[in-house]
Design an enzyme around this catalytic site. Structure first.
Site, PDB file in Angstrom:
ATOM      1  CB  SER A   1     -28.928 106.211   5.950  1.00 22.22           C
ATOM      2  OG  SER A   1     -29.354 105.454   4.846  1.00 22.22           O
TER       3      SER A   1
ATOM      4  CG  HIS B   1     -27.141 110.254   8.738  1.00 28.38           C
ATOM      5  ND1 HIS B   1     -26.558 109.167   9.329  1.00 28.38           N
ATOM      6  CD2 HIS B   1     -28.369 109.847   8.346  1.00 28.38           C
ATOM      7  CE1 HIS B   1     -27.406 108.148   9.294  1.00 28.38           C
ATOM      8  NE2 HIS B   1     -28.499 108.540   8.711  1.00 28.38           N
TER       9      HIS B   1
ATOM     10  CD  GLU C   1     -23.224 109.299  11.578  1.00 31.40           C
ATOM     11  OE1 GLU C   1     -24.234 108.926  10.929  1.00 31.40           O
ATOM     12  OE2 GLU C   1     -22.388 108.509  12.030  1.00 31.40           O
TER      13      GLU C   1
ATOM     14  CG  ASN D   1     -27.174 103.547   9.521  1.00 32.40           C
ATOM     15  OD1 ASN D   1     -27.965 103.170  10.385  1.00 32.40           O
ATOM     16  ND2 ASN D   1     -27.457 104.512   8.669  1.00 32.40           N
TER      17      ASN D   1
HETATM   18  N1  3HC Z   1     -42.651 113.378  14.042  1.00 31.76           N
HETATM   19  C1  3HC Z   1     -42.673 114.288  15.030  1.00 31.76           C
HETATM   20  N2  3HC Z   1     -42.816 113.971  16.326  1.00 31.76           N
HETATM   21  C2  3HC Z   1     -42.987 112.679  16.631  1.00 31.76           C
HETATM   22  C3  3HC Z   1     -42.993 111.668  15.647  1.00 31.76           C
HETATM   23  C4  3HC Z   1     -42.835 112.072  14.305  1.00 31.76           C
HETATM   24  N3  3HC Z   1     -42.806 111.184  13.299  1.00 31.76           N
HETATM   25  N4  3HC Z   1     -43.167 110.479  16.271  1.00 31.76           N
HETATM   26  C5  3HC Z   1     -43.270 110.733  17.589  1.00 31.76           C
HETATM   27  N5  3HC Z   1     -43.153 112.050  17.791  1.00 31.76           N
HETATM   28  C6  3HC Z   1     -43.222 112.752  19.072  1.00 31.76           C
HETATM   29  C7  3HC Z   1     -44.585 112.564  19.650  1.00 31.76           C
HETATM   30  O1  3HC Z   1     -45.497 113.520  19.137  1.00 31.76           O
HETATM   31  C8  3HC Z   1     -44.325 112.732  21.131  1.00 31.76           C
HETATM   32  O2  3HC Z   1     -44.330 114.093  21.446  1.00 31.76           O
HETATM   33  P1  3HC Z   1     -45.385 114.672  22.492  1.00 31.76           P
HETATM   34  O3  3HC Z   1     -44.628 114.688  23.775  1.00 31.76           O
HETATM   35  O4  3HC Z   1     -45.721 116.009  21.973  1.00 31.76           O
HETATM   36  O5  3HC Z   1     -46.544 113.748  22.529  1.00 31.76           O
HETATM   37  C9  3HC Z   1     -42.904 112.218  21.329  1.00 31.76           C
HETATM   38  O6  3HC Z   1     -42.317 112.157  20.019  1.00 31.76           O
HETATM   39  C10 3HC Z   1     -42.907 110.838  21.921  1.00 31.76           C
HETATM   40  O7  3HC Z   1     -43.699 110.031  21.114  1.00 31.76           O
HETATM   41  P2  3HC Z   1     -44.668 108.890  21.674  1.00 31.76           P
HETATM   42  O8  3HC Z   1     -45.103 109.236  23.061  1.00 31.76           O
HETATM   43  O9  3HC Z   1     -45.731 108.628  20.658  1.00 31.76           O
HETATM   44  O10 3HC Z   1     -43.827 107.556  21.668  1.00 31.76           O
HETATM   45  P3  3HC Z   1     -42.449 107.231  22.324  1.00 31.76           P
HETATM   46  O11 3HC Z   1     -42.250 107.899  23.637  1.00 31.76           O
HETATM   47  O12 3HC Z   1     -42.362 105.772  22.237  1.00 31.76           O
HETATM   48  O13 3HC Z   1     -41.371 107.853  21.324  1.00 31.76           O
HETATM   49  C11 3HC Z   1     -39.942 107.625  19.484  1.00 31.76           C
HETATM   50  C12 3HC Z   1     -41.386 107.552  19.978  1.00 31.76           C
HETATM   51  C13 3HC Z   1     -39.425 109.037  19.636  1.00 31.76           C
HETATM   52  C14 3HC Z   1     -39.985 107.239  18.031  1.00 31.76           C
HETATM   53  C15 3HC Z   1     -39.090 106.640  20.354  1.00 31.76           C
HETATM   54  O14 3HC Z   1     -39.662 105.378  20.345  1.00 31.76           O
HETATM   55  C16 3HC Z   1     -37.660 106.515  19.877  1.00 31.76           C
HETATM   56  O15 3HC Z   1     -36.831 107.340  20.170  1.00 31.76           O
HETATM   57  N6  3HC Z   1     -37.373 105.439  19.119  1.00 31.76           N
HETATM   58  C17 3HC Z   1     -36.064 105.216  18.519  1.00 31.76           C
HETATM   59  C18 3HC Z   1     -35.934 106.065  17.305  1.00 31.76           C
HETATM   60  C19 3HC Z   1     -34.622 105.875  16.620  1.00 31.76           C
HETATM   61  O16 3HC Z   1     -33.757 105.130  17.035  1.00 31.76           O
HETATM   62  N7  3HC Z   1     -34.474 106.576  15.520  1.00 31.76           N
HETATM   63  C20 3HC Z   1     -33.300 106.478  14.697  1.00 31.76           C
HETATM   64  C21 3HC Z   1     -33.576 105.531  13.599  1.00 31.76           C
HETATM   65  S1  3HC Z   1     -32.156 105.284  12.613  1.00 31.76           S
HETATM   66  C22 3HC Z   1     -32.189 106.539  11.518  1.00 31.76           C
HETATM   67  O17 3HC Z   1     -33.078 107.346  11.442  1.00 31.76           O
HETATM   68  C23 3HC Z   1     -30.977 106.634  10.651  1.00 31.76           C
HETATM   69  C24 3HC Z   1     -31.148 106.021   9.307  1.00 31.76           C
HETATM   70  O18 3HC Z   1     -29.941 106.216   8.651  1.00 31.76           O
HETATM   71  C25 3HC Z   1     -31.502 104.559   9.289  1.00 31.76           C
END
Ligand code: 3HC
Length: 288
Positions: free
Chosen positions: A122, A144, A156, A194
């Protein structure tokens, strides 16, 4: 260039597990390596659960889910990776550990010029990781992914100083084949994602520390006002507060600027062991 038949994924944590899953779903065999056997068991259980859910929701046929699961070889032997024709590393964010690993991978694939060695780092410099791969430096690239991998569309793609453009092109093609939208960036601290995300999260900790608003209000303002799926403090918990602090230090060191240092309140929570979702408590309490 040969097609990728088998992806070797190193590290069966959230990211590595997700990468193996989307590869298998896209029809690519995956060797998921982790030296820690219980971690492989956890990854397998999560794959089974997520595939079952996809079938239940009508997004996948049962036969396709079964076939995808069969494509994943959960393996605790590092040597098994020699059967792969593309590697994605997704281990802990520790520069020395990654440098050592890429040296070993370069030796393993010394005679196979086609094999790309990708890192899901990351924030650690791809150029530095590539340097550890010696003669294989030109086929080291950043790939990424974002958490949760099966849900987030972006890959990315990071071009290190030594990375061949043909390797970047192949990484873009493979990411598309895995159902993702790849976007390329150059190797600078934090890349694009990031470099922009983490200072925003850090600023949210400053705003909280200075009493501008309480966490619920602060996150609410960002979700409702900016249409972000999660507020910055909840997202920090989701990513891990230790990871956020670590990336801020990478930015501060790499960009030679103290303005990127982690907020003292973020550091304090890390020192207290409140790392976010993974410890059950970060900014918010997840124990209930
Ligand atoms: N694995 C697989 N699928 C998942 C999951 C996981 N860990 N978590 C959630 N899901 C799926 C759920 O199963 C659901 O699918 P469904 O339609 O079959 O039920 C769908 O995603 C939506 O989940 P929820 O309804 O439970 O909850 P939300 O609608 O709130 O979505 C989220 C959850 C997708 C995590 C959303 O809140 C989101 O997009 N958050 C932001 C995530 C983000 O910004 N990620 C990037 C982080 S930075 C990074 O990774 C980079 C690193 O370098 C730091």
């Amino acid at each position: 260039m040969s097609t990728v038949n088998t992806l070797g994924v190193i590290g069966a944590g959230q990211m590595g597990g997700g990468i193996a899953q989307i590869a298998a779903t896209a029809g690519i065999n995956a060797i998921l390596f982790d030296a820690h056997t219980p971690q492989l068991g956890k990854a397998k259980a999560l794959h089974e659960k997520l595939m079952a859910r996809a079938v239940e929701k009508g997004r996948m046929e049962q036969a396709d889910a079964d076939a995808a699961l069969k494509r994943i070889d959960y393996n605790e032997s590092f040597d098994a990776l020699s059967g792969a024709d593309w590697i994605v590393e997704a281990i802990i964010e520790d520069r020395d550990v990654k440098v050592d690993l890429f040296g070993r991978l370069a030796a393993m694939f010394a005679d196979r010029q086609d094999v790309v060695l990708a890192s899901n780092t990351s924030s650690i410099s791809i150029t530095e990781i590539a340097a550890a791969a010696g003669d294989a430096a030109h086929r080291v690239v950043g790939m990424h992914f974002f958490n949760p991998v099966p849900v987030m569309k972006l890959v990315e793609v990071i071009k290190g100083l030594q990375t061949d453009q043909s390797v970047v092109d192949r990484t873009i093609a493979l990411s598309e084949r895995m159902g993702k939208t790849p976007l390329a960036a150059n190797d600078r601290p934090g890349f694009v994602s990031n470099r922009i995300l983490m200072p925003m999260i850090n600023e949210a900790f400053y705003a909280w520390m200075e009493g501008v608003a309480e966490p619920e209000a602060l996150d609410g303002i960002m979700t409702l006002g900016m249409n972000h799926p999660m507020g910055p403090l909840r997202l920090a918990d989701f990513i891990g507060l230790d990871t956020c602090a670590h990336i801020m230090n990478v930015l501060a060191d790499g960009l030679h600027s103290e303005r990127y240092r982690p907020c003292p309140l973020l550091e304090q929570l890390v020192a207290a062991g409140r790392l976010g979702n993974k410890t059950g408590h970060g900014v918010f309490d997840y124990s209930k």
